[in-house]
Motif scaffolding. Structure first.
Motif, mmCIF file in Angstrom:
data_model
loop_
_atom_site.group_PDB
_atom_site.id
_atom_site.type_symbol
_atom_site.label_atom_id
_atom_site.label_comp_id
_atom_site.label_asym_id
_atom_site.label_seq_id
_atom_site.Cartn_x
_atom_site.Cartn_y
_atom_site.Cartn_z
ATOM 1 N N SER A 1 92.596 79.796 104.443
ATOM 2 C CA SER A 1 93.302 81.049 104.690
ATOM 3 C C SER A 1 92.529 82.212 104.052
ATOM 4 N N PRO A 2 92.762 83.436 104.489
ATOM 5 C CA PRO A 2 92.106 84.588 103.848
ATOM 6 C C PRO A 2 92.370 84.660 102.349
ATOM 7 N N ALA A 3 93.583 84.335 101.911
ATOM 8 C CA ALA A 3 93.899 84.390 100.474
ATOM 9 C C ALA A 3 93.095 83.347 99.706
ATOM 10 N N LEU A 4 92.968 82.142 100.265
ATOM 11 C CA LEU A 4 92.171 81.111 99.611
ATOM 12 C C LEU A 4 90.706 81.520 99.564
ATOM 13 N N ARG A 5 90.192 82.097 100.633
ATOM 14 C CA ARG A 5 88.796 82.553 100.643
ATOM 15 C C ARG A 5 88.541 83.547 99.518
ATOM 16 N N ARG A 6 89.427 84.493 99.354
ATOM 17 C CA ARG A 6 89.248 85.493 98.293
ATOM 18 C C ARG A 6 89.260 84.837 96.918
ATOM 19 N N THR A 7 90.143 83.890 96.717
ATOM 20 C CA THR A 7 90.282 83.250 95.408
ATOM 21 C C THR A 7 89.081 82.377 95.076
ATOM 22 N N LEU A 8 88.484 81.767 96.092
ATOM 23 C CA LEU A 8 87.363 80.843 95.869
ATOM 24 C C LEU A 8 86.055 81.547 95.559
ATOM 25 N N ALA A 9 85.963 82.818 95.813
ATOM 26 C CA ALA A 9 84.674 83.515 95.788
ATOM 27 C C ALA A 9 83.920 83.330 94.475
ATOM 28 N N GLY A 10 84.605 83.373 93.351
ATOM 29 C CA GLY A 10 83.921 83.313 92.057
ATOM 30 C C GLY A 10 84.027 81.975 91.354
ATOM 31 N N THR A 11 84.128 80.886 92.103
ATOM 32 C CA THR A 11 84.315 79.555 91.513
ATOM 33 C C THR A 11 83.095 79.119 90.699
ATOM 34 N N ASP A 12 83.348 78.590 89.495
ATOM 35 C CA ASP A 12 82.286 78.045 88.641
ATOM 36 C C ASP A 12 82.196 76.529 88.709
#
Length: 291
Positions: free
Chosen positions: A161-172
């Protein structure tokens, strides 16, 4: 057959017992009461490994604290509870198996759990995003404060989903303690498409399952995958003789010996850690992890 196990299924390519009935309840009581007799323990092993990995990552990336961790197949937030809190898996078993199935109510348990976890949170806590197809489990983990973000999405079937995409952007860091087999390289590919830079990946994978498709995808993203060769990790006891026989057949099909491993009556998992080549060279996997 253990209570809570409805049947065996070939859904993971061998006759693994089906625990679907416990994965999406309103709260984790049935999950823990069903798995305790089987000595389900892989989150305990994950706790030590994930803490070691996050500590070294934090030292490398001290300019961006805290870390952003994505836990795949997060269920009720068990890995998050153990990573971010002064708790053991035994503590969680003790807490959730002492209650009756209906007393207290789920709402009352959520209220109690908010305090329980808040008062045990570690100073070194990381931000955790949970991903699981089980909406009730994700909702519980969010409601009690175990997850900073939670998404009930199945990336084997759907795009994020768009919300998940935004949240995943900075994953370490991506973590998983047994979901590989239910999730495949398809899920990992969709995750990586959302990320600005490839994160580390720490995965416990049952020996019945090949990790090659996932490690090949991670290699294309620039990550080197190491497998810990000094040991395997018990996941849980076999639920019954049918499951045991099916596991043995699956392992034989992969050319793997059960001696000193599944012959003890437990599923065993391998640990894989994927990182950029320079970081692998700086601290090899065998040096990074505690005994």
């Amino acid at each position: 057959m253990t209570a809570g196990v409805t049947k065996t299924t070939a859904g993971t390519d061998w006759g693994k017992a089906d625990f679907e009935a416990i994965y999406n309840c309103p709260d984790p009581r049935r999950y823990f009461s069903t798995l305790q007799p089987l000595d389900y323990q892989i989150p305990h092993h994950g706790q030590a490994v994930f803490r070691a990995v996050t500590e070294i990552l934090q030292r490398h990336r001290s300019d961006r604290p805290p870390l952003n961790v994505v836990d795949l197949c997060c269920s009720y937030g068990v890995n998050a509870a153990l990573l971010n809190h002064r708790l053991s898996l035994a503590d969680l078993y003790g807490r959730y198996t002492r209650y009756r199935p209906d007393v207290p109510t789920t709402r009352q348990l959520i209220e109690a759990d908010r305090t329980f976890f808040a008062t045990r949170r570690r100073d070194e806590a990381v931000r955790i995003t949970g991903l699981d197809a089980a909406g009730n489990a994700v909702d519980y983990a969010k409601a009690v404060g175990l997850l900073d973000h939670g998404f009930a999405e199945n990336l084997e079937i759907d795009e994020p989903s768009p919300a998940l995409r935004r949240t995943l952007a900075g994953t370490d860091l991506i973590t998983v303690t047994g979901g590989v087999g239910y999730i495949t390289a398809r899920t990992f590919g969709r995750l990586f498409d959302c990320m600005s830079a490839p994160p580390w990946v720490a995965a416990f994978v049952l020996r019945e399952v090949s990790y090659r498709p996932v490690s090949a995808l991670l290699a294309r993203a620039g990550l080197v995958t190491e497998k810990l060769t000094t040991r395997t990790f018990r996941q849980r006891r076999f639920a019954d003789g049918d499951e045991r026989r099916a596991a043995f057949e699956a392992l034989a099909g992969r050319g793997l010996s059960i001696a000193g491993k599944e012959a003890d009556g437990y599923y065993h998992a391998d640990l894989y850690l994927s990182r950029p080549a320079a970081e692998v060279a700086a601290v090899p996997l065998a040096e990074l992890l505690p005994d």
